[in-house]
Design a protein around this motif. Structure first.
Motif, PDB file in Angstrom:
ATOM      1  N   MET A   1       9.542  40.642 -61.850  1.00  0.00           N
ATOM      2  CA  MET A   1      10.001  41.407 -60.867  1.00  0.00           C
ATOM      3  C   MET A   1      10.686  42.421 -60.782  1.00  0.00           C
ATOM      4  N   SER A   2       9.944  44.001 -60.003  1.00  0.00           N
ATOM      5  CA  SER A   2      11.480  44.796 -60.432  1.00  0.00           C
ATOM      6  C   SER A   2      10.871  46.810 -59.517  1.00  0.00           C
ATOM      7  N   SER A   3      11.094  47.337 -59.426  1.00  0.00           N
ATOM      8  CA  SER A   3      11.449  48.166 -59.286  1.00  0.00           C
ATOM      9  C   SER A   3      10.293  49.167 -59.858  1.00  0.00           C
ATOM     10  N   GLY A   4       9.719  48.402 -60.775  1.00  0.00           N
ATOM     11  CA  GLY A   4       8.970  49.844 -61.307  1.00  0.00           C
ATOM     12  C   GLY A   4       6.968  49.029 -61.482  1.00  0.00           C
ATOM     13  N   HIS A   5       7.563  47.876 -60.281  1.00  0.00           N
ATOM     14  CA  HIS A   5       5.679  47.029 -60.044  1.00  0.00           C
ATOM     15  C   HIS A   5       5.531  47.466 -59.027  1.00  0.00           C
ATOM     16  N   PHE A   6       6.604  48.650 -58.186  1.00  0.00           N
ATOM     17  CA  PHE A   6       6.214  49.332 -56.433  1.00  0.00           C
ATOM     18  C   PHE A   6       4.364  49.423 -56.537  1.00  0.00           C
ATOM     19  N   ASP A   7       3.901  50.727 -57.288  1.00  0.00           N
ATOM     20  CA  ASP A   7       2.725  50.908 -57.269  1.00  0.00           C
ATOM     21  C   ASP A   7       2.003  49.224 -57.670  1.00  0.00           C
ATOM     22  N   GLY A   8       1.485  48.502 -57.895  1.00  0.00           N
ATOM     23  CA  GLY A   8       1.210  47.904 -58.690  1.00  0.00           C
ATOM     24  C   GLY A   8       0.866  47.255 -57.942  1.00  0.00           C
ATOM     25  N   ILE A   9       2.202  46.752 -57.010  1.00  0.00           N
ATOM     26  CA  ILE A   9       1.891  45.413 -55.716  1.00  0.00           C
ATOM     27  C   ILE A   9       1.534  45.965 -54.068  1.00  0.00           C
ATOM     28  N   TRP A  10       2.128  47.560 -54.247  1.00  0.00           N
ATOM     29  CA  TRP A  10       2.062  48.303 -52.599  1.00  0.00           C
ATOM     30  C   TRP A  10       0.506  47.503 -52.105  1.00  0.00           C
ATOM     31  N   PRO A  11      -0.635  48.120 -52.806  1.00  0.00           N
ATOM     32  CA  PRO A  11      -1.845  48.338 -52.565  1.00  0.00           C
ATOM     33  C   PRO A  11      -2.175  46.346 -52.214  1.00  0.00           C
ATOM     34  N   MET A  12      -2.015  45.702 -52.046  1.00  0.00           N
ATOM     35  CA  MET A  12      -1.668  44.256 -51.429  1.00  0.00           C
ATOM     36  C   MET A  12      -1.024  44.493 -50.304  1.00  0.00           C
ATOM     37  N   LEU A  13       0.097  45.118 -50.328  1.00  0.00           N
ATOM     38  CA  LEU A  13       0.564  44.564 -48.763  1.00  0.00           C
ATOM     39  C   LEU A  13       0.116  45.099 -47.577  1.00  0.00           C
ATOM     40  N   THR A  14      -1.270  46.239 -48.021  1.00  0.00           N
ATOM     41  CA  THR A  14      -1.850  47.265 -47.377  1.00  0.00           C
ATOM     42  C   THR A  14      -3.770  46.778 -47.624  1.00  0.00           C
ATOM     43  N   ASP A  15      -4.286  45.723 -48.281  1.00  0.00           N
ATOM     44  CA  ASP A  15      -5.163  45.215 -47.986  1.00  0.00           C
ATOM     45  C   ASP A  15      -5.141  44.321 -47.017  1.00  0.00           C
ATOM     46  N   PRO A  16      -6.340  44.536 -46.194  1.00  0.00           N
ATOM     47  CA  PRO A  16      -6.265  44.127 -45.307  1.00  0.00           C
ATOM     48  C   PRO A  16      -7.155  42.343 -45.629  1.00  0.00           C
ATOM     49  N   GLU A  17      -7.683  42.238 -46.651  1.00  0.00           N
ATOM     50  CA  GLU A  17      -8.109  40.992 -46.583  1.00  0.00           C
ATOM     51  C   GLU A  17      -7.410  39.808 -47.779  1.00  0.00           C
ATOM     52  N   SER A  18      -6.256  40.566 -48.525  1.00  0.00           N
ATOM     53  CA  SER A  18      -5.475  40.236 -48.472  1.00  0.00           C
ATOM     54  C   SER A  18      -4.371  39.623 -47.777  1.00  0.00           C
ATOM     55  N   ILE A  19      -4.305  40.391 -46.543  1.00  0.00           N
ATOM     56  CA  ILE A  19      -3.444  40.149 -45.094  1.00  0.00           C
ATOM     57  C   ILE A  19      -3.648  39.359 -44.758  1.00  0.00           C
ATOM     58  N   TRP A  36      13.578  45.807 -51.618  1.00  0.00           N
ATOM     59  CA  TRP A  36      12.550  43.991 -51.702  1.00  0.00           C
ATOM     60  C   TRP A  36      12.363  43.985 -53.325  1.00  0.00           C
ATOM     61  N   LEU A  37      11.288  45.169 -53.918  1.00  0.00           N
ATOM     62  CA  LEU A  37      11.687  45.118 -55.546  1.00  0.00           C
ATOM     63  C   LEU A  37      12.673  45.031 -56.397  1.00  0.00           C
ATOM     64  N   ALA A  38      14.019  45.919 -55.579  1.00  0.00           N
ATOM     65  CA  ALA A  38      14.970  46.106 -56.480  1.00  0.00           C
ATOM     66  C   ALA A  38      16.237  45.334 -56.347  1.00  0.00           C
ATOM     67  N   THR A  39      15.794  44.438 -55.330  1.00  0.00           N
ATOM     68  CA  THR A  39      16.805  43.485 -54.883  1.00  0.00           C
ATOM     69  C   THR A  39      15.933  41.703 -56.088  1.00  0.00           C
ATOM     70  N   ARG A  40      15.209  41.602 -56.150  1.00  0.00           N
ATOM     71  CA  ARG A  40      14.779  40.938 -56.615  1.00  0.00           C
ATOM     72  C   ARG A  40      15.289  39.720 -58.256  1.00  0.00           C
ATOM     73  N   GLN A  41      15.846  40.590 -59.067  1.00  0.00           N
ATOM     74  CA  GLN A  41      16.745  40.604 -60.180  1.00  0.00           C
ATOM     75  C   GLN A  41      18.806  39.724 -59.599  1.00  0.00           C
ATOM     76  N   ASP A  42      18.871  39.796 -58.559  1.00  0.00           N
ATOM     77  CA  ASP A  42      19.618  39.112 -58.005  1.00  0.00           C
ATOM     78  C   ASP A  42      19.692  37.647 -57.532  1.00  0.00           C
ATOM     79  N   HIS A  43      18.411  37.245 -57.056  1.00  0.00           N
ATOM     80  CA  HIS A  43      18.070  35.812 -56.997  1.00  0.00           C
ATOM     81  C   HIS A  43      18.351  35.618 -57.718  1.00  0.00           C
ATOM     82  N   HIS A  44      19.315  33.968 -58.001  1.00  0.00           N
ATOM     83  CA  HIS A  44      18.841  33.126 -59.102  1.00  0.00           C
ATOM     84  C   HIS A  44      18.029  31.386 -58.150  1.00  0.00           C
TER      85      HIS A  44
END
Ligand SMILES: CC(C)(COP(=O)(O)OP(=O)(O)OC[C@H]1O[C@@H](n2cnc3c(N)ncnc32)[C@H](O)[C@@H]1OP(=O)(O)O)[C@@H](O)C(=O)NCCC(=O)NCCS
Length: 177
Positions: A1-19, A36-44
């Motif tokens: 997961m990385s910064s490039g996934h923002f546009d795909g992930i953002w709707p999930m975080l604003t969708d009332p049913e998913s919330i 958060w997306l930009a730092t995923r690669q830093d966590h092992h």
């Protein structure tokens, strides 16, 4: 997961049913999610996946193995698809199976646990299909719109059956990061 996934992930975080289904009280800002997306690669000590439809690259959701308890070879699992338009089409089951397989067959862990709210029978069914076993209940763990709800705890061990397979393995791609 990385910064490039923002546009795909953002709707999930604003969708009332998913919330609602994830019992998420926090309202994320775009900056928080981008960081958060930009730092995923830093966590092992965790794996964060974007769930991506193989045929067209559409981001369908996210899944994670986190809260690693290394001495006990145990980890937590969570998953959310982007919204009702992709619920109930088998993607959650397939992604959950892949994450469980990764935890046991790649990471060599012994236990994967999760919590699911009492008002989420679809998620409970998915976890049961993938071999998770109900272990207990955290009573009144969530206060949502004035109502208390229980959180059901489930887990699967490396030695447990992983459930009946209904997945053809063709739908989802992704590398953890
Ligand atoms: C939970 C989630 C990951 C499941 O993924 P999905 O792709 O929607 O689910 P699937 O299509 O793989 O499987 C759904 C299963 O639940 C069953 N189901 C659906 N609604 C149900 C209900 N009300 N009661 C019981 N079973 C139900 C379906 O029949 C299917 O089981 P089957 O294959 O035996 O017929 C997805 O719906 C999601 O992201 N929801 C929002 C966030 C969320 O709830 N996350 C989990 C938090 S613990």
């Amino acid at each position: 997961m990385s910064s490039g996934h923002f546009d795909g992930i953002w709707p999930m975080l604003t969708d009332p049913e998913s919330i609602r289904l994830t019992g998420t009280h926090h309202r994320f800002t775009e900056d928080e999610v981008r960081d958060w997306l930009a730092t995923r690669q830093d966590h092992h000590d965790r794996a964060d996946w974007a769930i991506v439809r193989a045929e067209d690259g559409e981001v369908l959701g996210e899944a994670a193995l986190d809260e690693l308890d290394a001495p006990n070879a145990s980890v937590s699992f969570r998953i959310s698809l982007v919204g009702p338009e992709v619920f109930g089409r088998g993607f959650g089951t397939e992604a959950t199976r892949l994450a469980v397989d990764y935890a046991f067959d790649v990471a060599g862990l012994h236990r994967v646990c999760l919590e699911v709210f009492d008002f989420n029978p679809r998620a409970q069914r998915v976890y049961e299909k993938c071999g998770f076993v109900r272990e207990g209940v955290h009573r009144d763990a969530l206060l949502w719109e004035g109502q208390w709800h229980d959180a059901i705890t489930m887990a699967i061990l490396a030695t447990d059956p992983r459930g009946e397979s209904t997945v053809d393995g063709s739908g989802i791609v992704g590398d953890p990061a």
